[in-house]
Design an enzyme around this catalytic site. Structure first.
Site, PDB file in Angstrom:
ATOM      1  N   HIS A 182      41.360  26.681  56.318  1.00  0.00           N
ATOM      2  CA  HIS A 182      39.945  26.666  55.918  1.00  0.00           C
ATOM      3  C   HIS A 182      39.320  28.064  56.004  1.00  0.00           C
ATOM      4  CE1 HIS A 182      40.175  22.212  56.529  1.00  0.00           C
ATOM      5  NE2 HIS A 182      40.956  22.581  57.522  1.00  0.00           N
ATOM      6  N   SER A 303      35.450  53.326  41.524  1.00  0.00           N
ATOM      7  CA  SER A 303      34.266  52.856  40.818  1.00  0.00           C
ATOM      8  C   SER A 303      33.620  54.035  40.099  1.00  0.00           C
ATOM      9  CB  SER A 303      33.284  52.246  41.820  1.00  0.00           C
ATOM     10  OG  SER A 303      31.974  52.271  41.288  1.00  0.00           O
ATOM     11  N   LYS A 309      34.335  53.348  46.721  1.00  0.00           N
ATOM     12  CA  LYS A 309      35.120  52.160  46.376  1.00  0.00           C
ATOM     13  C   LYS A 309      36.609  52.447  46.173  1.00  0.00           C
ATOM     14  CE  LYS A 309      33.936  48.442  45.796  1.00  0.00           C
ATOM     15  NZ  LYS A 309      33.226  47.771  44.710  1.00  0.00           N
ATOM     16  N   GLU A 316      43.746  41.766  41.192  1.00  0.00           N
ATOM     17  CA  GLU A 316      42.700  40.932  40.574  1.00  0.00           C
ATOM     18  C   GLU A 316      43.150  40.489  39.190  1.00  0.00           C
ATOM     19  OE1 GLU A 316      38.591  42.654  41.193  1.00  0.00           O
ATOM     20  OE2 GLU A 316      39.819  44.236  42.068  1.00  0.00           O
TER      21      GLU A 316
END
Ligand code: ARG
Length: 489
Positions: A182, A303, A309, A316
């Protein structure tokens, strides 16, 4: 007699004209004889598959070479015709292999292309190759050959991800980390154990692709368009010649079965689901909140706006691309569910999805392998994460070892956690006297239990995160990978 001769000569002349006309207008479809009017160019172009089924080129030519041999053995082709066709097909194969740009033309599909070029190169004998065959059984054999020949490469690329996980697991040694259920800290596990869990899923994917290969391993030629063929071709010979271990038993089934495509799309979608779950873990665990691994600069992106970043784009994308693989499977099953028996043009829709599923898997496995291979473990962060209340189960088991019933122990430790949370304390900060206040059976030795190292050592089952069990698991998995790699070579 004369009249008969005359009309026969007339007929021959007429046929010759038709044949020449067909040769001259090479861009006409294979089936144009029946039609008065030229087909709509736009619709022909829209229905054509040559732009994507050229990928079946090798399979189509190899299938035709075998078919020509079978026709010769059945006495349909003379030795000379057979030699001409074989030479012609081999020269086409060479041209296509030497130069991919050779696969071009106004043809409807790869089958029409090969037949057109064959006739251009060898003339009349080329016009006999399609005897007793239909594009319906031809495309079925091409697709089966293609699926069978591409699967080993796909397995090899999944294996590179397994290798990367196994190598990282080996390098992680006895480093502990928290496991999660969880997305809440559950119990300490070895980093190696966690990494190998992903490897096992990919191992199943590699094995599943074997099953798809077996499913595709049946030779459909001899089915013709749907009813079988009027020539006594030796289908067992064809199967053996093309490397199939069996022949499809029913000509209707042979031309309309694409179960191996469904299974292929399922196997690739599931493998992509596994790569996606791995990708999601890497995205999370390399982020600031977890920080269990450091992403190599070489696989990260920045970025355009935020200078700090370091984004995990490749993973992804792997996660995102799983979506399209699942899409191919669902699209394909929706196409199949409404089809009446026999060949239907809808079946042509099998190709783009299948080719894309293959490319998606190969690309994603390559990306995942590179990212995993270059991860750097942050042992301090994983070890720190593996301490604290995720040792509660071991504390309860300690009481069980002193004779307390598990349900009672669970309640006692639950109440302890509640109290310690209120006080802002952890197990590690308690004195022996503090422990005793929670339950008289807590002895001085309880402190030895509440470490991640002790917790993993207390595990007793072979599938557990016990370091000895993990070592055995790692050994078994890397032996399997070595054997697999050798077998795929
Ligand atoms: N391009 C077709 C396909 O992929 C080849 C078979 C065509 N057969 C036919 N009867 N139109 O399915």
């Amino acid at each position: 007699m004369t009249l008969q001769f005359r009309s026969a000569a007339l007929l021959a002349a007429l046929l010759c004209t038709v044949a020449n006309a067909v040769t001259a207008q090479e861009s006409r479809p294979l089936w144009s004889g029946r039609f008065d009017v030229e087909p709509s160019k736009a619709l022909l172009a829209w229905g054509a598959s040559f732009s994507f089924d050229r990928r079946l080129f090798e399979d189509d030519v190899l299938g035709s070479l075998a078919w020509a041999e079978a026709l010769t053995r059945a006495g349909v082709l003379t030795a000379d015709e057979s030699t001409a066709i074989t030479r012609g097909l081999n020269s086409i194969l060479e041209s296509g292999r030497a130069n991919p740009a050779f696969l071009a033309g106004p043809d409807e599909d790869i089958h029409s292309f090969v037949e057109r070029v064959l006739i251009e190169r060898i003339g009349d004998p080329g016009r006999r190759l399609h005897t007793g065959r239909s594009r319906n059984d031809q495309v079925a054999v091409d697709m089966r050959l293609y699926v069978r020949r591409r699967i080993p490469d796909m397995q090899r690329s999944l294996l590179t991800v397994v290798d990367a996980l196994v190598a990282q697991a080996g390098a992680a040694g006895d480093a502990p980390m928290p496991s999660y259920t969880h997305v809440r800290r559950a119990q300490p596990v070895l980093v190696a154990h966690y990494l190998l869990a992903h490897a096992h899923a990919l191992r199943r994917d590699i094995d599943r692709l074997d099953l798809v290969r077996q499913e595709a391993d049946a030779m459909p030629l001899g089915a013709g368009a749907i009813a079988g063929t009027n020539y006594a071709v030796d289908t067992e010979f064809l199967a053996q010649r093309l490397g199939f271990s069996r022949v499809v038993r029913n000509s209707i089934d042979a031309t309309s079965d694409r179960d191996y495509v469904s299974s292929f799309l399922h196997a690739t979608a599931l493998a992509m689901v596994h790569l996606s779950r791995l990708a999601e873990d890497v995205v999370l665990f390399t982020g600031e909140e977890f920080g269990f691994f450091v992403l190599s600069d070489a696989v990260a992106t920045g970025s355009s706006l935020m200078p700090q970043k370091k984004n995990p784009d490749p993973m992804e994308l792997v996660r995102g691309k799983a979506g399209r693989s699942i899409g191919h499977l669902t699209a394909w099953l929706s196409i199949m569910k409404g089809l009446p028996s026999g060949y239907n043009k809808d079946l042509q829709e099998d190709k783009e999805g299948l080719f894309d599923a293959e490319d998606t898997l190969m690309g994603s496995a390559g990306a995942a392998a590179t990212v995993v291979r270059t991860l750097a473990l942050d042992r301090t962060r994983t070890t720190r994460g593996a301490s604290g209340f995720l040792l509660s189960t071991d504390v309860a088991d300690y009481l069980v070892s002193k004779g307390v019933a598990f349900r009672t122990a669970h309640e006692v430790v639950g109440a302890m956690v509640r109290e310690l949370l209120r006080q802002g304390k952890e197990f590690e900060q308690l004195t022996p006297a503090d422990w005793k206040r929670f339950h008289p059976q807590f002895g001085d030795d309880v402190m030895k239990v509440v470490t991640a190292q002790a917790s993993v050592r207390l595990k007793k089952t072979p599938q557990s995160t016990n370091p000895d069990a993990v070592k055995a698991q790692l050994g078994e998995l890397s032996r399997w990978a070595t054997d697999r790699r050798a077998a795929l070579r």
